[in-house]
Design a protein around this motif. Structure first.
Motif, PDB file in Angstrom:
ATOM      1  N   GLN A   4       0.826  -1.209   0.000  1.00  0.00           N
ATOM      2  CA  GLN A   4       0.000   0.000   0.000  1.00  0.00           C
ATOM      3  C   GLN A   4       0.864   1.264   0.000  1.00  0.00           C
ATOM      4  OE1 GLN A   4       0.354  -1.984   2.654  1.00  0.00           O
ATOM      5  NE2 GLN A   4      -1.488  -3.160   2.989  1.00  0.00           N
ATOM      6  N   ARG A   5       2.030   1.185  -0.556  1.00  0.00           N
ATOM      7  CA  ARG A   5       3.017   2.255  -0.538  1.00  0.00           C
ATOM      8  C   ARG A   5       2.431   3.624  -0.866  1.00  0.00           C
ATOM      9  NH1 ARG A   5       6.137   4.882  -4.033  1.00  0.00           N
ATOM     10  NH2 ARG A   5       8.339   5.136  -3.633  1.00  0.00           N
ATOM     11  N   ASP A   6       1.791   3.754  -2.004  1.00  0.00           N
ATOM     12  CA  ASP A   6       1.252   5.054  -2.438  1.00  0.00           C
ATOM     13  C   ASP A   6       0.140   5.538  -1.521  1.00  0.00           C
ATOM     14  OD1 ASP A   6       3.040   5.125  -4.566  1.00  0.00           O
ATOM     15  OD2 ASP A   6       1.624   4.164  -5.944  1.00  0.00           O
ATOM     16  N   LEU A   9       1.725   6.885   1.750  1.00  0.00           N
ATOM     17  CA  LEU A   9       2.302   8.215   1.538  1.00  0.00           C
ATOM     18  C   LEU A   9       1.214   9.276   1.412  1.00  0.00           C
ATOM     19  CD1 LEU A   9       5.211   7.317  -0.913  1.00  0.00           C
ATOM     20  CD2 LEU A   9       5.413   8.051   1.476  1.00  0.00           C
ATOM     21  N   ALA A  10       0.149   8.961   0.695  1.00  0.00           N
ATOM     22  CA  ALA A  10      -0.944   9.931   0.526  1.00  0.00           C
ATOM     23  C   ALA A  10      -1.633  10.220   1.854  1.00  0.00           C
ATOM     24  CB  ALA A  10      -1.955   9.399  -0.492  1.00  0.00           C
ATOM     25  N   LEU A  11      -1.863   9.190   2.649  1.00  0.00           N
ATOM     26  CA  LEU A  11      -2.538   9.395   3.941  1.00  0.00           C
ATOM     27  C   LEU A  11      -1.647  10.132   4.934  1.00  0.00           C
ATOM     28  CD1 LEU A  11      -4.334   5.973   4.207  1.00  0.00           C
ATOM     29  CD2 LEU A  11      -5.442   8.207   4.015  1.00  0.00           C
ATOM     30  N   LEU A  12      -0.348   9.879   4.893  1.00  0.00           N
ATOM     31  CA  LEU A  12       0.565  10.618   5.770  1.00  0.00           C
ATOM     32  C   LEU A  12       0.682  12.084   5.354  1.00  0.00           C
ATOM     33  CD1 LEU A  12       3.435   8.031   6.358  1.00  0.00           C
ATOM     34  CD2 LEU A  12       1.715   8.806   8.010  1.00  0.00           C
ATOM     35  N   ALA A  13       0.412  12.365   4.092  1.00  0.00           N
ATOM     36  CA  ALA A  13       0.457  13.741   3.593  1.00  0.00           C
ATOM     37  C   ALA A  13      -0.831  14.503   3.886  1.00  0.00           C
ATOM     38  CB  ALA A  13       0.714  13.743   2.084  1.00  0.00           C
ATOM     39  N   ASP A  14      -1.870  13.806   4.307  1.00  0.00           N
ATOM     40  CA  ASP A  14      -3.185  14.413   4.531  1.00  0.00           C
ATOM     41  C   ASP A  14      -3.101  15.591   5.491  1.00  0.00           C
ATOM     42  OD1 ASP A  14      -5.969  14.828   5.412  1.00  0.00           O
ATOM     43  OD2 ASP A  14      -6.337  12.971   4.306  1.00  0.00           O
ATOM     44  N   ASP A  18      -5.832  14.082  12.256  1.00  0.00           N
ATOM     45  CA  ASP A  18      -6.475  12.885  12.811  1.00  0.00           C
ATOM     46  C   ASP A  18      -6.302  11.680  11.880  1.00  0.00           C
ATOM     47  OD1 ASP A  18      -7.283  14.238  15.084  1.00  0.00           O
ATOM     48  OD2 ASP A  18      -9.288  14.672  14.294  1.00  0.00           O
ATOM     49  N   THR A  19      -6.482  11.927  10.603  1.00  0.00           N
ATOM     50  CA  THR A  19      -6.309  10.864   9.611  1.00  0.00           C
ATOM     51  C   THR A  19      -4.865  10.383   9.601  1.00  0.00           C
ATOM     52  OG1 THR A  19      -8.071  11.740   8.212  1.00  0.00           O
ATOM     53  CG2 THR A  19      -6.458  10.294   7.145  1.00  0.00           C
ATOM     54  N   ALA A  20      -3.935  11.328   9.539  1.00  0.00           N
ATOM     55  CA  ALA A  20      -2.519  10.977   9.524  1.00  0.00           C
ATOM     56  C   ALA A  20      -2.139  10.258  10.823  1.00  0.00           C
ATOM     57  CB  ALA A  20      -1.659  12.214   9.328  1.00  0.00           C
ATOM     58  N   GLY A  21      -2.671  10.717  11.943  1.00  0.00           N
ATOM     59  CA  GLY A  21      -2.381  10.097  13.229  1.00  0.00           C
ATOM     60  C   GLY A  21      -2.855   8.662  13.287  1.00  0.00           C
ATOM     61  N   LEU A  22      -4.019   8.408  12.728  1.00  0.00           N
ATOM     62  CA  LEU A  22      -4.550   7.046  12.683  1.00  0.00           C
ATOM     63  C   LEU A  22      -3.628   6.139  11.869  1.00  0.00           C
ATOM     64  CD1 LEU A  22      -6.870   5.085  13.342  1.00  0.00           C
ATOM     65  CD2 LEU A  22      -7.984   5.867  11.248  1.00  0.00           C
ATOM     66  N   VAL A  23      -3.188   6.635  10.725  1.00  0.00           N
ATOM     67  CA  VAL A  23      -2.276   5.852   9.883  1.00  0.00           C
ATOM     68  C   VAL A  23      -0.957   5.624  10.611  1.00  0.00           C
ATOM     69  CG1 VAL A  23      -0.951   5.866   7.725  1.00  0.00           C
ATOM     70  CG2 VAL A  23      -3.333   6.636   7.741  1.00  0.00           C
ATOM     71  N   GLN A  24      -0.445   6.667  11.257  1.00  0.00           N
ATOM     72  CA  GLN A  24       0.800   6.526  12.007  1.00  0.00           C
ATOM     73  C   GLN A  24       0.664   5.456  13.091  1.00  0.00           C
ATOM     74  OE1 GLN A  24       1.155  10.916  12.684  1.00  0.00           O
ATOM     75  NE2 GLN A  24       3.334  10.506  12.398  1.00  0.00           N
ATOM     76  N   ASN A  25      -0.423   5.499  13.836  1.00  0.00           N
ATOM     77  CA  ASN A  25      -0.641   4.515  14.906  1.00  0.00           C
ATOM     78  C   ASN A  25      -0.743   3.092  14.362  1.00  0.00           C
ATOM     79  OD1 ASN A  25      -0.523   6.410  16.960  1.00  0.00           O
ATOM     80  ND2 ASN A  25      -2.721   6.769  16.936  1.00  0.00           N
ATOM     81  N   GLN A  26      -1.385   2.947  13.203  1.00  0.00           N
ATOM     82  CA  GLN A  26      -1.493   1.620  12.599  1.00  0.00           C
ATOM     83  C   GLN A  26      -0.131   1.103  12.152  1.00  0.00           C
ATOM     84  OE1 GLN A  26      -4.462   2.152   9.547  1.00  0.00           O
ATOM     85  NE2 GLN A  26      -6.154   1.824  10.973  1.00  0.00           N
ATOM     86  N   LEU A  27       0.690   1.995  11.628  1.00  0.00           N
ATOM     87  CA  LEU A  27       2.040   1.595  11.222  1.00  0.00           C
ATOM     88  C   LEU A  27       2.883   1.238  12.439  1.00  0.00           C
ATOM     89  CD1 LEU A  27       2.722   4.248   8.437  1.00  0.00           C
ATOM     90  CD2 LEU A  27       2.324   1.798   8.104  1.00  0.00           C
ATOM     91  N   ILE A  28       2.794   2.039  13.484  1.00  0.00           N
ATOM     92  CA  ILE A  28       3.541   1.774  14.711  1.00  0.00           C
ATOM     93  C   ILE A  28       3.142   0.426  15.300  1.00  0.00           C
ATOM     94  CG2 ILE A  28       3.826   2.527  17.118  1.00  0.00           C
ATOM     95  CD1 ILE A  28       3.659   5.453  15.984  1.00  0.00           C
ATOM     96  N   ALA A  29       1.858   0.114  15.246  1.00  0.00           N
ATOM     97  CA  ALA A  29       1.359  -1.149  15.788  1.00  0.00           C
ATOM     98  C   ALA A  29       1.948  -2.354  15.061  1.00  0.00           C
ATOM     99  CB  ALA A  29      -0.163  -1.191  15.726  1.00  0.00           C
ATOM    100  N   ARG A  30       2.359  -2.170  13.830  1.00  0.00           N
ATOM    101  CA  ARG A  30       2.944  -3.294  13.076  1.00  0.00           C
ATOM    102  C   ARG A  30       4.355  -3.611  13.536  1.00  0.00           C
ATOM    103  NH1 ARG A  30       1.348  -2.724   6.883  1.00  0.00           N
ATOM    104  NH2 ARG A  30       2.454  -4.718   6.838  1.00  0.00           N
ATOM    105  N   GLU A  40      12.457   2.626   3.201  1.00  0.00           N
ATOM    106  CA  GLU A  40      12.467   2.643   1.735  1.00  0.00           C
ATOM    107  C   GLU A  40      11.517   3.702   1.179  1.00  0.00           C
ATOM    108  OE1 GLU A  40      11.705  -1.242   0.156  1.00  0.00           O
ATOM    109  OE2 GLU A  40      13.481  -2.104   1.124  1.00  0.00           O
ATOM    110  N   LEU A  41      10.523   4.103   1.972  1.00  0.00           N
ATOM    111  CA  LEU A  41       9.587   5.139   1.535  1.00  0.00           C
ATOM    112  C   LEU A  41      10.165   6.546   1.667  1.00  0.00           C
ATOM    113  CD1 LEU A  41       6.206   3.933   3.125  1.00  0.00           C
ATOM    114  CD2 LEU A  41       6.980   3.644   0.768  1.00  0.00           C
ATOM    115  N   LEU A  42      11.169   6.721   2.505  1.00  0.00           N
ATOM    116  CA  LEU A  42      11.703   8.061   2.774  1.00  0.00           C
ATOM    117  C   LEU A  42      12.125   8.845   1.527  1.00  0.00           C
ATOM    118  CD1 LEU A  42      13.645   7.525   6.105  1.00  0.00           C
ATOM    119  CD2 LEU A  42      11.684   9.039   5.727  1.00  0.00           C
ATOM    120  N   PRO A  43      12.811   8.235   0.558  1.00  0.00           N
ATOM    121  CA  PRO A  43      13.189   9.022  -0.627  1.00  0.00           C
ATOM    122  C   PRO A  43      11.982   9.565  -1.411  1.00  0.00           C
ATOM    123  CG  PRO A  43      14.479   7.001  -0.524  1.00  0.00           C
ATOM    124  CD  PRO A  43      13.413   6.898   0.525  1.00  0.00           C
ATOM    125  N   SER A  44      10.831   8.923  -1.259  1.00  0.00           N
ATOM    126  CA  SER A  44       9.619   9.366  -1.963  1.00  0.00           C
ATOM    127  C   SER A  44       8.822  10.374  -1.156  1.00  0.00           C
ATOM    128  CB  SER A  44       8.717   8.159  -2.261  1.00  0.00           C
ATOM    129  OG  SER A  44       9.404   7.201  -3.019  1.00  0.00           O
TER     130      SER A  44
END
Length: 94
Positions: A4-6, A9-14, A18-30, A40-44
């Motif tokens: 779900q790379r793209d 990135l789109a959700l973190l740019a939102d 609140d939306t970005a925070g939810l995505v961040q928390n879901q990533l942290i939980a992984r 690997e996403l950092l250069p993009s």
């Protein structure tokens, strides 16, 4: 690589934090198994997306380091204290 790379990135740019925070928390939980993929996403990423991505990586790394430290402490507590330290048990909380 995250499939779900793209989307990530789109959700973190939102603009909605609140939306970005939810995505961040879901990533942290992984957890630490996705740190490589996130790096690997950092250069993009740039701007707000890069900042949020770096926050996620830092949080995961911090939690992993804390977990590893806990394992080390548990090992120390449950291991036999070498005799050379026996006279200094106060130092080890015994």
């Amino acid at each position: 690589m995250l499939p779900q790379r793209d989307s990530i990135l789109a959700l973190l740019a939102d603009e909605d934090s609140d939306t970005a925070g939810l995505v961040q928390n879901q990533l942290i939980a992984r957890g630490s198994q996705i740190i490589g993929d996130l790096r690997e996403l950092l250069p993009s990423a740039s701007g707000r997306t890069e900042r949020r991505l770096r926050e996620v990586i830092a949080q995961i790394a911090s939690e992993d380091a804390e977990r590893q430290f806990g394992v080390l402490c548990e090992y120390i507590v449950t291991s036999r204290v070498p005799s050379c330290f026996a006279r200094n048990r106060r130092v080890f909380g015994e």
